[in-house]
Structure formats: structure tokens, C-alpha cells
Design an enzyme around this catalytic site. Structure first.
Site, short mmCIF file in Angstrom:
data_model
loop_
_atom_site.label_atom_id
_atom_site.label_comp_id
_atom_site.label_asym_id
_atom_site.label_seq_id
_atom_site.Cartn_x
_atom_site.Cartn_y
_atom_site.Cartn_z
CG LEU A 222 9.63 -16.91 -3.71
CD1 LEU A 222 9.38 -16.92 -2.21
CD2 LEU A 222 9.94 -15.27 -3.94
CG ASP B 186 -2.07 0.96 1.10
OD1 ASP B 186 -2.35 1.38 -0.07
OD2 ASP B 186 -2.64 1.23 2.30
CG HIS C 155 -0.78 1.84 -9.12
ND1 HIS C 155 -1.01 1.66 -8.06
CD2 HIS C 155 -1.74 2.79 -9.52
CE1 HIS C 155 -1.98 2.01 -7.51
NE2 HIS C 155 -2.50 2.80 -8.59
C1 IPE Z 1 -5.45 -2.94 -0.30
O1 IPE Z 1 -5.16 -1.59 -0.44
C2 IPE Z 1 -5.22 -3.64 -1.71
C3 IPE Z 1 -4.03 -3.89 -2.28
C4 IPE Z 1 -3.06 -3.49 -1.74
C5 IPE Z 1 -4.21 -4.20 -3.37
P1 IPE Z 1 -5.99 -0.41 -0.44
O2 IPE Z 1 -5.35 0.81 -0.39
O3 IPE Z 1 -7.03 -0.42 -1.50
O4 IPE Z 1 -6.58 -0.68 0.96
P2 IPE Z 1 -7.96 0.25 1.79
O5 IPE Z 1 -9.19 0.08 0.62
O6 IPE Z 1 -7.37 1.69 1.85
O7 IPE Z 1 -8.19 -0.49 3.03
C1 IPE Z 2 -1.77 0.19 -3.41
O1 IPE Z 2 -1.56 1.54 -3.37
C2 IPE Z 2 -1.81 -0.32 -4.79
C3 IPE Z 2 -3.34 -0.75 -4.93
C4 IPE Z 2 -4.39 -0.98 -4.19
C5 IPE Z 2 -3.48 -1.53 -6.43
P1 IPE Z 2 -2.76 2.52 -3.25
O2 IPE Z 2 -3.01 2.98 -4.73
O3 IPE Z 2 -3.85 2.32 -2.44
O4 IPE Z 2 -1.94 3.83 -2.62
P2 IPE Z 2 -2.59 4.99 -1.78
O5 IPE Z 2 -3.12 4.04 -0.38
O6 IPE Z 2 -3.59 5.45 -2.42
O7 IPE Z 2 -1.21 5.85 -1.24
MG MG Z 3 -3.99 2.33 -0.72
#
Ligand code: IPE
Ligand code: IPE
Ligand code: MG
Length: 253
Positions: A134, A23, A40
Site C-alpha cells: 500500500l 472529519d 484527534h
Molecule cells: C478538512 O477538515 C481538513 C482535514 C480533515 C484535515 P475541516 O474540518 O478543517 O474542514 P472545514 O474547514 O470544516 O471545511
Molecule cells: C478533522 O476533525 C481533523 C482535522 C481537521 C485535523 P475536526 O477537528 O475538523 O473535527 P470537527 O469537524 O470539529 O468535528
Molecule cells: Mg472538521
């Protein structure tokens, strides 16, 4: 004469299975005044490096949350860019995964993926199926509740056909129908990006996992950050319901 080589003491404290919520990509991009997609992309680079590191360390399983069942709620443009990135990363990394003895598995509800993506996933899994290093698991359109639900549906179908007595349904039997049932359960859960929640990840499988949260944003999660998580894990006592005294007696045996 030098003593025979022995495994470093901390080797036994290495997790066999690490499950990560990657995240913070969006915030990483925002800090740099870049579009979310740049975050990303940078996140994919982190995955590449982490897979190599985990392979070198002898970790058995690495499970990464790439796209949750709730991420469809994001703007359509971001969802389609994420799908494209997933396809491109698969195409670009597959040969390297094969060469580095990594076995790939994708878990999640694939019914909403395009036919092209489904075929690619089948081919990619088949391509690395004989690898013995792995095990890299990518959770894509995965949700912990979906996982438990699909396992329940399988057992319910058997019960309605008369091949399964509902009284025979135990936690072990339900578990046997879940994703990852053939692998060791996650020992260490890592969530980057500062949030302290599970976001519908491996709900059942995380029952006894050690949790580690870090503010580091996913694109910045490097070797040092991984070492810190491993050190934190190594310092913990896993009791699985027993007392601390019981654990030390077991270790003395
Ligand atoms: C969780 O991240 C899903 C992934 C990392 C793929 P999110 O950023 O979507 O989580 P929430 O919705 O903020 O909890
Ligand atoms: C996690 O990073 C990646 C996915 C959920 C695909 P986010 O896109 O949730 O990044 P933030 O939380 O907005 O910083
Ligand atoms: Mg996020």
C-alpha cells in the site's frame, strides 16, 4: 474436482486509490465531554486500523487529509497539539509501516514545518521507499489550490528560462507537476463527519472521482463503515463522459 480459484467478481470494482477527508474528531470528543485533542488521538487509531485493512484488501493508494492549509486558522494550541501528534504518530508507526510493506509519502507545503519535522519526513519516506504494498499518502499543510499553484510556478519558471513554449502547456503537462502525478487518480473520495464539501482537498485530482459522504465521525469509521463505502463505489457506473450503452458494450468485449 473443485473449479480453479477465481478472483471474486467484485474485485474488479475495488478502487485502486481512496482519498479521505477525515472529519469529525472534534465533535466525537465533544459528544464524550472530552477535549478536542482526545478526538484527534482517537482519529489516529482509526488511521492505524484503516491502513491495515486497506493493505489486506489490496488497495494500491490511500491518501489521507491530515491538516489543511486552512487549519492554521485554528487556535494556536490545537495546531501545536496536532503537529505534536503527527510527529508522535510518525515515530511510533514507522517501523510497523515498514514491516507491513507500506510505502509512505507526505504531500503539502512543507515550508512552514519545523526543521525537525522536515528531517523526520525525509527520513520516514526514505525508510519505506523500497516497500511495494500500500502507498500511504498523508496530506499535511496541503491545499488543492496550493498544489495547482506550485505546478504552475514550475512551468512558468521553465517558460521564463526559455526551455518551455507556453503553447506546449497542456492539461497533461500541468498534471505532471502536481502531487500524486505518478499514481492512479483517486477512484473513491470519502468524507466522514457529515459535511458535504471538498475543503480545498485534491481539487484537480478529484475531477472524475466517485464521491461518498457519511455522517459517521472519523474516530468511529470502522471496517463496517469502510465496507459500506466500498459497496457504494462497487454499485456505480463510471462513464468518464461516455454513455451507459457504450460502457456496457466495452464490458461485453
Ligand atoms: C478538512 O477538515 C481538513 C482535514 C480533515 C484535515 P475541516 O474540518 O478543517 O474542514 P472545514 O474547514 O470544516 O471545511
Ligand atoms: C478533522 O476533525 C481533523 C482535522 C481537521 C485535523 P475536526 O477537528 O475538523 O473535527 P470537527 O469537524 O470539529 O468535528
Ligand atoms: Mg472538521
Amino acid at each position: 474436482m473443485s473449479p480453479p480459484p477465481t478472483a471474486p467478481p467484485e474485485a474488479s470494482k475495488l478502487p485502486r486509490h481512496i482519498a479521505i477527508i477525515m472529519d469529525g474528531n472534534g465533535r466525537w470528543a465533544r459528544q464524550r465531554h472530552l477535549p478536542r485533542f482526545a478526538g484527534h488521538k482517537a482519529g489516529v487509531d482509526t488511521v492505524r486500523k484503516l491502513v491495515r485493512l486497506c493493505g489486506e484488501k489490496g488497495i494500491s493508494v490511500l491518501t489521507l487529509f491530515a491538516f489543511s492549509s486552512e487549519n492554521w486558522r485554528r487556535p494556536e494550541k490545537e495546531v501545536s497539539l496536532l503537529m505534536e501528534l503527527f510527529i508522535t504518530a510518525l515515530e511510533q508507526q514507522l517501523k510497523k509501516l515498514k514491516k507491513h510493506n507500506v510505502r509512505l509519502r507526505i504531500i503539502g507545503d512543507r515550508s512552514l514545518f519545523s526543521a525537525k519535522l522536515n528531517a523526520m519526513i525525509d527520513d520516514a519516506e526514505a525508510f519505506t521507499t523500497d516497500n511495494t504494498g500500500l502507498e500511504l499518502v498523508i496530506a499535511a499543510n496541503y491545499g488543492g489550490r496550493w498544489d495547482i499553484c506550485q505546478a504552475a510556478r514550475t512551468l512558468a519558471a521553465q517558460a521564463s528560462q526559455g526551455t518551455l513554449d507556453p503553447d506546449a502547456i497542456t492539461p497533461e503537462l500541468l498534471q505532471s507537476q502536481l502531487c500524486l502525478s505518478d499514481l492512479p487518480e483517486p477512484d473513491l473520495f470519502i468524507r466522514t463527519g457529515g459535511e458535504k464539501r471538498v475543503s480545498n482537498y485534491l481539487l484537480w485530482q478529484l475531477a472524475y472521482t466517485e464521491f461518498y459522504f457519511t455522517d459517521t465521525l472519523w474516530p468511529d469509521f470502522d471496517q463496517k463503515a469502510l465496507e459500506q463505502a466500498l459497496a457504494s463505489y462497487g454499485a456505480r457506473e463510471r462513464r468518464f463522459g461516455r454513455t451507459s450503452e457504450q460502457i456496457s458494450t466495452m464490458q461485453d468485449d
